[in-house]
Scaffold this active site. Sequence first.
Site, PDB file in Angstrom:
ATOM      1  CG  HIS A 263      28.029 -11.889 143.039  1.00 33.31           C
ATOM      2  ND1 HIS A 263      27.674 -11.884 141.720  1.00 33.31           N
ATOM      3  CD2 HIS A 263      29.204 -12.561 143.128  1.00 33.31           C
ATOM      4  CE1 HIS A 263      28.594 -12.537 141.026  1.00 33.31           C
ATOM      5  NE2 HIS A 263      29.535 -12.952 141.854  1.00 33.31           N
ATOM      6  CG  ASP A 318      35.955 -13.564 147.262  1.00 28.40           C
ATOM      7  OD1 ASP A 318      36.722 -14.487 146.964  1.00 28.40           O
ATOM      8  OD2 ASP A 318      35.666 -12.637 146.498  1.00 28.40           O
TER       9      ASP A 318
HETATM   10  N1  ACO Z   1      28.108  -4.435 152.277  1.00 27.23           N
HETATM   11  C1  ACO Z   1      27.185  -3.479 152.549  1.00 27.23           C
HETATM   12  N2  ACO Z   1      26.397  -2.936 151.604  1.00 27.23           N
HETATM   13  C2  ACO Z   1      26.541  -3.379 150.363  1.00 27.23           C
HETATM   14  C3  ACO Z   1      27.490  -4.385 150.020  1.00 27.23           C
HETATM   15  C4  ACO Z   1      28.283  -4.905 151.047  1.00 27.23           C
HETATM   16  N3  ACO Z   1      29.211  -5.838 150.803  1.00 27.23           N
HETATM   17  N4  ACO Z   1      27.425  -4.618 148.692  1.00 27.23           N
HETATM   18  C5  ACO Z   1      26.485  -3.789 148.219  1.00 27.23           C
HETATM   19  N5  ACO Z   1      25.964  -3.057 149.211  1.00 27.23           N
HETATM   20  C6  ACO Z   1      24.909  -2.029 149.097  1.00 27.23           C
HETATM   21  C7  ACO Z   1      25.511  -0.762 148.532  1.00 27.23           C
HETATM   22  O1  ACO Z   1      25.992   0.096 149.521  1.00 27.23           O
HETATM   23  C8  ACO Z   1      24.342  -0.188 147.764  1.00 27.23           C
HETATM   24  O2  ACO Z   1      23.501   0.444 148.699  1.00 27.23           O
HETATM   25  P1  ACO Z   1      22.657   1.772 148.292  1.00 27.23           P
HETATM   26  O3  ACO Z   1      21.615   1.263 147.338  1.00 27.23           O
HETATM   27  O4  ACO Z   1      22.097   2.256 149.583  1.00 27.23           O
HETATM   28  O5  ACO Z   1      23.623   2.710 147.652  1.00 27.23           O
HETATM   29  C9  ACO Z   1      23.623  -1.419 147.245  1.00 27.23           C
HETATM   30  O6  ACO Z   1      23.955  -2.484 148.128  1.00 27.23           O
HETATM   31  C10 ACO Z   1      24.061  -1.787 145.834  1.00 27.23           C
HETATM   32  O7  ACO Z   1      25.463  -1.771 145.817  1.00 27.23           O
HETATM   33  P2  ACO Z   1      26.344  -1.857 144.500  1.00 27.23           P
HETATM   34  O8  ACO Z   1      27.759  -1.513 144.811  1.00 27.23           O
HETATM   35  O9  ACO Z   1      25.669  -1.071 143.417  1.00 27.23           O
HETATM   36  O10 ACO Z   1      26.208  -3.383 144.180  1.00 27.23           O
HETATM   37  P3  ACO Z   1      26.923  -4.090 143.016  1.00 27.23           P
HETATM   38  O11 ACO Z   1      26.058  -5.218 142.681  1.00 27.23           O
HETATM   39  O12 ACO Z   1      27.334  -3.173 141.957  1.00 27.23           O
HETATM   40  O13 ACO Z   1      28.306  -4.558 143.724  1.00 27.23           O
HETATM   41  C11 ACO Z   1      29.979  -5.840 144.696  1.00 27.23           C
HETATM   42  C12 ACO Z   1      28.675  -5.826 143.888  1.00 27.23           C
HETATM   43  C13 ACO Z   1      31.058  -4.972 143.984  1.00 27.23           C
HETATM   44  C14 ACO Z   1      30.489  -7.275 144.766  1.00 27.23           C
HETATM   45  C15 ACO Z   1      29.699  -5.282 146.093  1.00 27.23           C
HETATM   46  O14 ACO Z   1      28.664  -6.033 146.694  1.00 27.23           O
HETATM   47  C16 ACO Z   1      30.934  -5.284 146.989  1.00 27.23           C
HETATM   48  O15 ACO Z   1      31.774  -4.385 146.871  1.00 27.23           O
HETATM   49  N6  ACO Z   1      31.077  -6.285 147.921  1.00 27.23           N
HETATM   50  C17 ACO Z   1      32.164  -6.347 148.847  1.00 27.23           C
HETATM   51  C18 ACO Z   1      33.433  -6.853 148.160  1.00 27.23           C
HETATM   52  C19 ACO Z   1      33.357  -8.331 147.824  1.00 27.23           C
HETATM   53  O16 ACO Z   1      33.008  -9.174 148.630  1.00 27.23           O
HETATM   54  N7  ACO Z   1      33.766  -8.641 146.572  1.00 27.23           N
HETATM   55  C20 ACO Z   1      33.769 -10.009 146.058  1.00 27.23           C
HETATM   56  C21 ACO Z   1      32.645 -10.214 145.060  1.00 27.23           C
HETATM   57  S1  ACO Z   1      32.623 -11.874 144.465  1.00 27.23           S
HETATM   58  C22 ACO Z   1      33.851 -11.979 143.324  1.00 27.23           C
HETATM   59  O17 ACO Z   1      34.236 -11.005 142.700  1.00 27.23           O
HETATM   60  C23 ACO Z   1      34.536 -13.294 143.035  1.00 27.23           C
END
Ligand code: ACO
Length: 393
Positions: A263, A318
Amino acid sequence: MSTNTEEFKDGLAGVPAAKSQVSYVNGVEGVLEYRGIRIEELAEKSSFIETAYLLIWGKLPTPEELEEFETEIRYHRRIKFHIRDMMKCFPETGHPMDALQTSAAALGLFYSRRALDNPDYIRAAVVRLLAKIPTMVAAFHLIRKGNDPIQPNDELDYAANFLYMLTERKPTPLAAKIFDICLTLHAEHTMNASTFSARVTASTLTDPYAVVASAVGTLAGPLHGGANEEVLEMLESIGTVAQVRPYVDECIANKQKIMGFGHRVYRVKDPRAVILQNLAERLFETMGQDEYYAVAVELEKVVEERLGASKGIYANVDFYSGLLYRKLGIPRDLFTPIFAIARAAGWLAHWKEQLTVNKIYRPTQIYVGEHNLAYLPMEERAVARERPPSFSL
Ligand code: ACO
């Protein structure tokens, strides 16, 4: 106007876009409050309509105020036959979010008088939108199956009536209660993309139907609403508990995101995911187990082990909602419209708040293009080496 390029943040990440009293998130401690009240308390003690009142009017209603609000919403659930007929012209393969965005905007044609400084007008718009959005979502679903929409049932409360209009069966009290709590959990979440979109639109002093329609369009994108649909697909593709570890290993090795985890704000398990998991368990006890629930629990355990402490990646809102909605008989492509039904309360609260402090949004940009280029006559332009995109879809 000078622009400080150091202030620029992609996606305005972390940049305050408004001062707001509507809701509060503390992502480190896992706190979500609506108007200062913890989400856990609202989920346990309130109803969606009472929570909507709280968000929009900034205080809990008295018994009389709540009854009046509920009665008004009950009375305004029906939609004009023109809207139903309009939906009958929509392609049945179209996405229900597009149908909802179009119908929400169309309400502005039927209720076109605009009086943003009149509290009665604000009240009427709030009531109409909260009342009619679920009816429009259910109506499009039945129409696309070739059926006539069914009328709202005045004996049923907000959540029960929506499930009834959708499935043509009265839900059990437990199913209706659980769905009502799901709506409460999704009603508001600070300055996310759709709420920002609603506030920008509101700041132009356009009508509230356009405000909600623009927020629905923003929510429709896969980076915002919709991850719960993908969670179900992922659980089905993993298939068994034994396959969970290899799946997580593969995702981590390939830097692939695991749906329903992570998140932008929370660095602990999303407090809404905790509540949703409990609700899912309650529902499965009475309506039968879900074959993928064990896979989900194992997946949460393994992701927490591998990415919890190291990256602050935990289950988000979610992760369990899709399993729960499926058990309630809700088709997958209605998960995001249901999010919109709930979030309309938050959007309307922000609309109302924006009107009280309004200044039209007008950010700036950092121009990175060229200057002082000559206008070349057609015959002097070089033949393009690459063909520009053409209309071929
Ligand atoms: N699975 C595995 N690794 C993850 C995940 C995940 N779901 N989310 C983040 N990471 C990792 C990234 O790969 C990154 O790793 P790195 O540092 O080695 O590059 C690190 O954690 C940071 O990731 P970001 O994408 O910068 O995290 P951010 O906080 O920007 O993203 C987001 C948040 C977009 C929700 C992301 O976690 C994601 O895409 N999750 C999966 C989709 C999802 O469930 N979306 C619903 C969110 S809740 C809502 O919108 C109501």
